[in-house]
Design a protein around this motif. Structure first.
Motif: not given
Length: 339
Positions: A261-273
């Motif tokens: 997920k971070c390779v793809k899109n860190i902001p989206a991963y952290l938005a989920e978190r």
């Protein structure tokens, strides 16, 4: 919900937070006309007055960059002979105190403290370790490691080893070395080869060879891995994330999915978190504080955009309905606006 993780079309041309230079996509910037001495005096008055003036603390600390806050700490120490962190701890309490202290702590030291907190006590907070080590660049991991060594006189990897085990430990320790390849050129042939290795080690095989997944996902550069994700889908017909979720379980699965997920899109991963930290019964204030502070000068604008895309309402409104009082006010200031 999953759809954001399946789209690979634009992946190769998208910017990555791993390489963002500080300030570009953050909500907090250097304040123009900054005067550390004046700020230190104002903070001192707010803390020493009858009752703390929370508004002053929030206004100053959320409108200065991290490096400016370090200068304020020094000016405060010079003027009062006291440590600003100690005074904030003595004068505020609870989650609001934690948030203010986080703001005046240098980023590498803050990450170090969060890792320490995740290892403390009974049981390890693996979700915190996974979030930090999957989303930080080599440079950030080096800063964390240096702070850890200065605080404890031990290597962070030494202490992690006694807390975690199995293939999960192998993968997390590889990340904690902070030696991910940083080459920016992509070798397409190598990406095809890696994709086939992963396919052969997982989908195609009876039982999974996790070590291949760990080796490739923890060591290759981000642009190289992005190409590999595209090649993997071409070979396998499904995304690497889907394969990992189908083939693995437990903490190793959680960590490898976080890396993908971070390779793809860190902001989206952290938005989920962030979403998970506020969803359901009780708020996970530690995670909320940590992401808001640690990303405030890196990519919080992008996290806000991804949050809105994923969940249909703004991060600001989520904080508003979930966190009250000075803690909520301070988080909203860091958030920097509604979307």
């Amino acid at each position: 919900m999953a759809s954001v993780w399946d789209e690979l079309d634009l992946l190769l041309d998208s910017p990555s937070s791993f390489t963002t230079t500080t300030g570009e996509r953050g909500t907090i910037k250097d304040k123009a006309g900054f005067n550390a001495g004046e700020d230190a005096v104002a903070l001192r008055k707010a803390i020493e007055g009858i009752g703390t003036t929370e508004k002053t603390l929030i206004d100053i600390l959320t409108h200065r960059s991290s490096s400016q806050r370090q200068l304020i700490c020094k000016a405060y120490q010079d003027a009062t002979g006291r440590n600003l962190v100690d005074d904030l701890e003595g004068d505020t309490h609870g989650n609001f105190e934690d948030l203010l202290v986080a703001l005046v702590t240098p980023p590498g030291l803050y990450d170090c403290q969060e890792v320490t907190r995740a290892m403390k006590g009974a049981g390890t907070t693996d979700s915190t370790l996974i979030e930090i080590f999957a989303s930080r660049s080599n440079k950030q991991i080096k800063a964390l490691s240096e702070a850890y060594l200065a605080e404890t006189e031990r290597k962070v990897t030494h202490d992690l080893k006694s807390e975690i085990s199995g293939q999960y430990a192998t993968a997390l320790l590889a990340l904690a070395e902070g030696n991910r390849d940083e080459t920016t050129t992509v070798d397409t042939e190598k990406a095809k080869e890696d994709a086939k290795t992963l396919y052969d080690a997982g989908e195609k095989k009876w039982g999974t060879d996790e070590s291949k997944f760990i080796d490739i996902l923890c060591n290759r550069s981000i642009p190289q891995l992005r190409q590999t994700l595209v090649e993997y889908k071409n070979i396998s017909g499904k995304t690497l994330q889907e394969s990992i979720e189908g083939e693995m379980s437990g903490l190793l699965e959680e960590l490898l999915v976080a890396i993908v997920k971070c390779v793809k899109n860190i902001p989206a991963y952290l938005a989920e978190r962030l979403f998970k930290s506020m969803k359901g019964v009780g708020t996970d204030e530690n995670t909320l504080n940590r992401i808001m502070v640690s990303r405030s000068e890196i990519d919080l604008l992008d996290i806000r955009a991804e949050f809105k895309k994923l969940f249909g309402y703004s991060l600001q409104s989520a904080i508003e309905s979930d966190v009250g009082g000075s803690h909520g006010d301070c988080l909203k200031m860091i958030c920097g606006g509604d979307d």
